[in-house]
Design an enzyme around this catalytic site. Structure first.
Site, PDB file in Angstrom:
ATOM      1  N   LEU A  27     -21.568  67.127 -58.212  1.00 25.22           N
ATOM      2  CA  LEU A  27     -21.467  66.178 -59.590  1.00 25.22           C
ATOM      3  C   LEU A  27     -22.925  65.860 -59.863  1.00 25.22           C
ATOM      4  CD1 LEU A  27     -18.457  63.631 -59.166  1.00 25.22           C
ATOM      5  CD2 LEU A  27     -18.661  65.858 -60.292  1.00 25.22           C
ATOM      6  N   ASP A  28     -23.329  65.777 -61.493  1.00 25.55           N
ATOM      7  CA  ASP A  28     -24.586  65.360 -62.053  1.00 25.55           C
ATOM      8  C   ASP A  28     -24.894  64.144 -61.493  1.00 25.55           C
ATOM      9  OD1 ASP A  28     -24.576  67.797 -63.134  1.00 25.55           O
ATOM     10  OD2 ASP A  28     -24.353  66.910 -65.074  1.00 25.55           O
ATOM     11  N   ARG A  29     -25.986  63.590 -61.096  1.00 26.08           N
ATOM     12  CA  ARG A  29     -26.526  62.508 -61.047  1.00 26.08           C
ATOM     13  C   ARG A  29     -25.890  61.337 -61.830  1.00 26.08           C
ATOM     14  NH1 ARG A  29     -32.284  59.709 -60.298  1.00 26.08           N
ATOM     15  NH2 ARG A  29     -33.012  61.891 -60.446  1.00 26.08           N
TER      16      ARG A  29
END
Length: 319
Positions: free
Chosen positions: A149-151
């Site tokens: 998942l993105d930050r």
């Protein structure tokens, strides 16, 4: 009460050197250091001794060496030692956060509700990420990353308990058999209540930064199903999203392309992505994952939206 003399060499302030005059006899070096700096972890002391940042009478020493009154302990570049200790404290805090956010676990997987702002895998200028701590969540185990998942995306992420499960799950993701559902707030409302965004995506450098953009001539197909859950104030949509493919930044790039960028996503939405009165965070949440385990058991792991998205919905809802 015991006193300890600590001084800074006046001609070496830039090097941040501190000296300790020992006022006791036959004490282990590491224990004596911790008397003066009780927050320093043992591992930080050991590493500093090995690197020669801590010396006794200007000689390298081991943590088990004994010191006596009259000797001098020198700590060179103390700021480096303190920073290392701060990193360790942050690591421990992050491990505890991950443990507190465990959603589900069995003999094959561990599922965590990843908080927004936590990085899954390290990169340039990343000091610490979940990948650095996968051997600390459960004693004696090292989990494996199978997707990301993105930050700034919150929500469900799963890890494999061993290499064979990791290989199996990566094939499941690659074969598009894992069903993923996201929730998002967008600045702009799609023209239809539901539909499919089907545009190929490629990575390109735009204005000096790498972005994922639509390129209809690319073979890299990308498909996203969407449906509107609610229409909110300021032309904001609350959307349910189901990515069929798993391209990098797929949801962010697809929604920006149809002029409905995700709230808080300045990289893809520019100024349009920001609205007064709501958090300047990306409003994208991994709501659920449905998958089949190696045992053939099917599981669905779901987690409610994160607090900042929930609060924005409250602010943007019609009375």
């Amino acid at each position: 009460m015991q006193t300890v003399d600590i001084s800074i060499h006046p001609n070496k302030v830039m090097e941040n050197i501190k000296t300790i005059l020992v006022k006791d006899d036959n004490v282990r070096l590491d224990r004596y250091i911790r008397r003066i700096f009780p927050d320093l972890k043992q591992s930080v002391i050991e590493k500093s001794l090995r690197k020669g940042l801590i010396k006794v009478d200007d000689c390298k020493a081991k943590s088990s060496d004994r010191v006596n009154s009259g000797q001098t302990i020198t700590l060179k570049h103390l700021n480096c030692i303190e920073n290392a200790n701060s990193d360790r404290k942050y690591n421990e805090k992050l491990v505890n956060l991950l443990r507190e956010n465990i959603l589900y676990e069995d003999e094959y997987i561990l599922a965590i509700n990843k908080p927004a702002g936590v990085i899954v895998q390290g990169g340039v200028k990343v000091k610490i990420s979940i990948s650095d701590l996968l051997d600390q969540i459960r004693e004696g185990e090292t989990f494996k990353i199978v997707h990301r998942l993105d930050r700034d995306t919150s929500g469900v992420i799963i890890f494999a308990r061993n290499a064979s499960v990791a290989r199996y799950l990566m094939e499941e993701f690659k074969g598009r058999r894992v069903k993923k559902t996201y929730l998002a707030l967008t600045s702009g409302i799609p023209s239809k209540d539901s539909g499919t965004i089907d545009y190929p995506l490629v990575k390109k450098y735009v204005s000096g930064q790498e972005k994922v953009v639509v390129d209809e001539g690319s073979p890299q197909s990308a498909t996203t199903h969407f449906s509107i859950i609610a229409r909110l104030k300021h032309n904001v949509a609350y959307l349910k999203l189901q990515p069929i493919t798993g391209r990098t930044h797929q949801l962010r790039a697809h929604l920006a392309h149809i002029n409905c960028p995700i709230l808080g996503d300045g990289k893809y939405g520019g100024k349009k992505a920001f609205i007064d009165g709501v958090a300047n965070q990306i409003h994208l949440h991994s709501h659920s994952l449905s998958l089949k385990l190696p045992s053939n058991k099917e599981v669905t792991i779901t987690v409610p939206i994160s607090r900042h998205i929930e609060k924005s919905i409250e602010v943007l809802s019609f009375d």
